[in-house]
Design a protein around this motif. Structure first.
Motif, mmCIF file in Angstrom:
data_model
loop_
_atom_site.group_PDB
_atom_site.id
_atom_site.type_symbol
_atom_site.label_atom_id
_atom_site.label_comp_id
_atom_site.label_asym_id
_atom_site.label_seq_id
_atom_site.Cartn_x
_atom_site.Cartn_y
_atom_site.Cartn_z
ATOM 1 N N ARG A 59 0.856 -1.187 0.000
ATOM 2 C CA ARG A 59 0.000 0.000 0.000
ATOM 3 C C ARG A 59 0.891 1.235 0.000
ATOM 4 O O ARG A 59 1.821 1.340 0.793
ATOM 5 N N GLY A 60 0.606 2.137 -0.889
ATOM 6 C CA GLY A 60 1.409 3.347 -0.980
ATOM 7 C C GLY A 60 1.949 3.517 -2.391
ATOM 8 O O GLY A 60 1.944 2.582 -3.205
ATOM 9 N N ALA A 61 2.385 4.728 -2.694
ATOM 10 C CA ALA A 61 2.869 5.024 -4.039
ATOM 11 C C ALA A 61 3.865 6.163 -3.986
ATOM 12 O O ALA A 61 3.910 6.936 -3.034
ATOM 13 N N ASP A 103 -3.693 3.157 -3.454
ATOM 14 C CA ASP A 103 -3.421 2.272 -4.588
ATOM 15 C C ASP A 103 -3.078 3.112 -5.813
ATOM 16 O O ASP A 103 -2.986 4.344 -5.744
ATOM 17 N N ALA A 104 -2.914 2.449 -6.954
ATOM 18 C CA ALA A 104 -2.477 3.147 -8.165
ATOM 19 C C ALA A 104 -3.503 4.185 -8.616
ATOM 20 O O ALA A 104 -3.138 5.290 -9.039
ATOM 21 N N ALA A 105 -4.803 3.854 -8.519
ATOM 22 C CA ALA A 105 -5.833 4.795 -8.958
ATOM 23 C C ALA A 105 -5.845 6.045 -8.086
ATOM 24 O O ALA A 105 -5.946 7.176 -8.576
ATOM 25 N N LEU A 119 -4.181 11.808 -7.300
ATOM 26 C CA LEU A 119 -3.354 12.813 -6.630
ATOM 27 C C LEU A 119 -2.406 13.466 -7.626
ATOM 28 O O LEU A 119 -2.189 14.682 -7.587
ATOM 29 N N ALA A 120 -1.845 12.667 -8.536
ATOM 30 C CA ALA A 120 -0.917 13.208 -9.530
ATOM 31 C C ALA A 120 -1.607 14.241 -10.420
ATOM 32 O O ALA A 120 -1.047 15.307 -10.710
#
Length: 707
Positions: A297-299, A357-359, A364-365
């Motif tokens: 979990r995390g990115a 997660d990625a989504a 956020l990006a």
């Protein structure tokens, strides 16, 4: 001891006491009685032995006559006091003739007093030695600049220096109880400590106090924080056992300034000087901690500012630094409280998005990208900035911190390569591409230039079909992957600085080949693609002149092809170098015309001899012509001819394409319909076939297509 028979009659009464059963004979202390005339009325054997006299020599005699040396001493004073007030006395007395200390307890009775005497010389001298040692230690403690205490075998304070007392006043002002002599040291100190410090110090001091094997080796040392009201002080406790007394000396050195300096250094070591954001090393630590607590979990979001070098070059580094600070602040405003924004260096920032997660990371990006679209302002100058953002989400059982950062970097590079101001989410395919790029970079650096080969695609005159030249197309004969096109490796070569050496090699190889063909009766003009990097390195003119000199090729038989995008990046520098080359006879061509966004007027102002129309523009022109919109291609060719520039149509693959470029008035054409790229050895054979068919390669190609 018994009195002798020859004693005077005055002693008869005393003989009664001695000869009768003596109730004090079993007492270990010496005992004697004095009447109010200071005469001995009773002396037991222990007292006589202690005083080195015989009983019969003392009983009935005045004490001051038997022992004249006690006159004027504490004995006389204390006994007179007992006679006077009837109160008991206890005191010590040094008997000079014997050189020993005695403890005397005097009790009043109706007839005078009873004295109990005990030899305490050994004990007194031991106490004196102990007191002397304490005095010496106290003097040493007083000389120490640190707050210092001396503990006894029970862990209680028996001495403290002035610095300890002064510290106690500060402690009292902070609302705490200072330690004084007689206090339990650990109880006093514990009111300032954390539970862990209490445990460690308690065990360390306890071990020294209780003794045991090698208790004094080594000394106990521990650093601890000390609450001083709202402030926090730091001390180094050092304790050692003092043998043979078994006492423990404890010093407390104030290391607050040192600790704060170390904390400041540690903070600076973990943060970027410019933005005060966590730096790369600290970010990696935080990412590792986050992945350890919540695996999978995390990115990471890696942001690279687009074109920031141009900002530094045009506005100066001071403005650039201010913009970087503002970017960091704006990013912190947009992330969640649990996220971390840091600076990797240069124009790159990293966001640790915890527990997503990625989504969610991609969302956020996009929010960060939108936030950066608002112009920044530095020294009153509005500056628009964009960022290319790569997103890499942690996966269960992933490869760790460095791999996750590498994935985010790879995704950011893909975002920048997609046209900047983009968000790109990492996929495994990007990792494979990155590995390939690394392999390419390593092989090119290690001499893969020996594996490079050149294929040549003919250019023919549209009106006569006569071969006029060839375009040199670089290929890599990879030992495992086979023949690779430039798209597989040239971008990596450009990034790693290998493109200029490769182009220098290419110029030498192609001019040599063209000169060899010319010497064999096949004069073909050689077209070579040049990168914009050659302009910025400012070695293009020199490298071309060297290649022409070494090969012997005439300058007019060399065509340098440059994309309109590469020329438009720095038109002034390009114009200067291209003018020098044109003046020497070299032909300059703009390649892939129609794919860039440069100004046509800007391009035509350069010293250009040839305009190569890209296949995509050829296809678009054909579509417009089919729709009845007229020939865009004809307009472009006419404009070029008006200012003396020849036009070359690329991507001629069908008879319809050939017909269209003929109608538009293009002078030259190249494409799969006319001839495919071929090794150098096949070019003379192709030219021979064209000559054998009448010299018209266009007609030969159309006949072959018809068959």
């Amino acid at each position: 001891m018994c009195l002798r028979g020859k004693q005077r009659a005055g002693r008869v009464q005393s003989r009664v006491h001695v000869d009768t059963v003596d109730p004090l004979s079993a007492v270990s202390d010496g005992v004697y009685r004095l009447d109010r005339e200071w005469r001995f009325t009773y002396v037991n054997a222990a007292a006589a032995a202690l005083l080195a006299r015989r009983v019969e020599d003392m009983v009935g005699q005045r004490a001051l006559d038997c022992f004249p040396e006690v006159a004027g001493t504490v004995i006389e004073a204390e006994y007179r006091a007992v006679f006077a007030d009837g109160r008991d006395r206890v005191f010590t007395y040094f008997h000079a003739p014997q050189g020993r200390w005695f403890e005397i307890r005097a009790f009043a009775d109706p007839d005078g007093l009873t004295a109990f005497i005990r030899d305490v010389d050994d004990h007194h001298r031991s106490d004196q030695r102990r007191a002397d040692r304490v005095a010496q230690l106290t003097a040493v403690l007083e000389a120490l600049p640190q707050a210092t205490v001396l503990l006894d075998g029970d862990g209680r304070i028996v001495s403290a220096n002035r610095r300890w007392t002064e510290t106690g006043e500060v402690i009292r002002d902070a609302g705490l109880r200072p330690g004084v002599i007689g206090d339990s040291y650990l109880e006093v100190l514990s009111q300032h400590l954390t539970a862990e410090d209490r445990r460690i110090i308690g065990a360390g001091i306890g071990g020294l106090v209780t003794g045991g094997p090698r208790a004094a080796d080594p000394p106990f040392v521990h650093d601890y924080a000390h609450a001083m009201g709202s402030q926090r002080a730091y001390f180094r406790l050092q304790a050692a056992r003092v043998e043979p007394s078994g006492q423990v000396v404890v010093t407390h050195t104030d290391i607050t300034e040192r600790v704060r300096d170390q904390q400041a250094l540690a903070w600076r070591a973990a943060h970027d000087d410019l933005t005060e954001l966590p730096n790369r090393a600290r970010l990696l630590e935080l990412v590792g901690e986050a992945l350890g607590r919540d695996p999978g979990r995390g990115a990471l979001l890696l942001l690279g500012l687009d074109g920031f070098k141009a900002v530094n070059d045009s506005l100066g580094h001071e403005v650039g630094d201010e913009l970087l600070r503002q970017v960091g602040a704006r990013l912190r405003e947009q992330v969640r409280p649990c996220d971390v924004v840091g600076r990797l260096g240069g124009d790159q920032f990293l966001v640790l998005a915890r527990g997503c997660d990625a989504a969610e990371a991609a969302a956020l990006a996009f929010r960060l990208r939108t936030a950066l679209t608002r112009p920044f302002c530095a020294e009153g100058i509005p500056v628009p900035l964009t960022a290319s953002i790569g997103v890499a989400a942690a996966q269960p059982g992933g490869d760790g911190v460095h791999q996750l950062l590498s994935d985010a970097d790879t995704a950011a590079a893909a975002a920048k390569g997609a046209g900047r101001d983009q968000v790109h989410v990492f996929s495994p395919g990007l990792r494979e591409a990155a590995r390939w790029r690394l392999e390419v970079a390593n092989r090119l650096r290690d001499g893969a230039v020996d594996e490079l080969v050149v294929h040549y695609q003919p250019l023919v005159r549209v009106d006569t079909g006569e071969p006029e030249g060839v375009e040199a197309l670089l290929r890599w004969q990879h030992p495992e992957r086979g023949l690779l096109s430039p798209a597989a490796f040239l971008s990596v070569a450009e990034e790693t600085g290998q493109l200029i050496p490769i182009t220098r090699w290419l110029l030498g190889e192609t001019t040599r080949q063209a000169a060899e063909w010319a010497a064999g009766g096949l004069p073909l003009r050689m077209s070579v693609n040049i990168s914009a990097r050659h302009f910025s390195a400012e070695t293009l003119v020199h490298d071309v002149r060297v290649a022409l000199h070494d090969s012997g090729l005439a300058p007019e038989n060399l065509v340098l092809e440059l994309t309109e995008t590469s020329v438009a990046e720095d038109p002034t520098r390009a114009e200067d170098q291209l003018s020098l080359l044109q003046n020497s006879g070299v032909v300059v061509a703009i390649d892939d015309f129609g794919t860039g966004w440069s100004s046509l007027a800007q391009l035509l102002a350069l010293p250009i001899g040839t305009l190569k129309i890209d296949r995509s523009l050829l296809t678009a022109a054909a579509r417009l012509a089919a729709g009845g919109s007229g020939s865009v291609l004809t307009a472009i060719v006419s404009l070029a001819r008006t200012i003396g520039i020849r036009s070359v149509a690329e991507g001629v693959e069908t008879p319809a394409h050939l017909q269209m470029v003929r109608e538009a008035g293009c002078e030259l054409a190249q494409g799969y319909l006319l001839a495919r790229p071929m090794p150098a050895a096949d070019v003379p054979r192709w030219a021979s076939r064209v000559r054998a068919a009448g010299g018209d390669s266009c007609a030969l190609a159309l006949r072959g297509r018809a068959h």
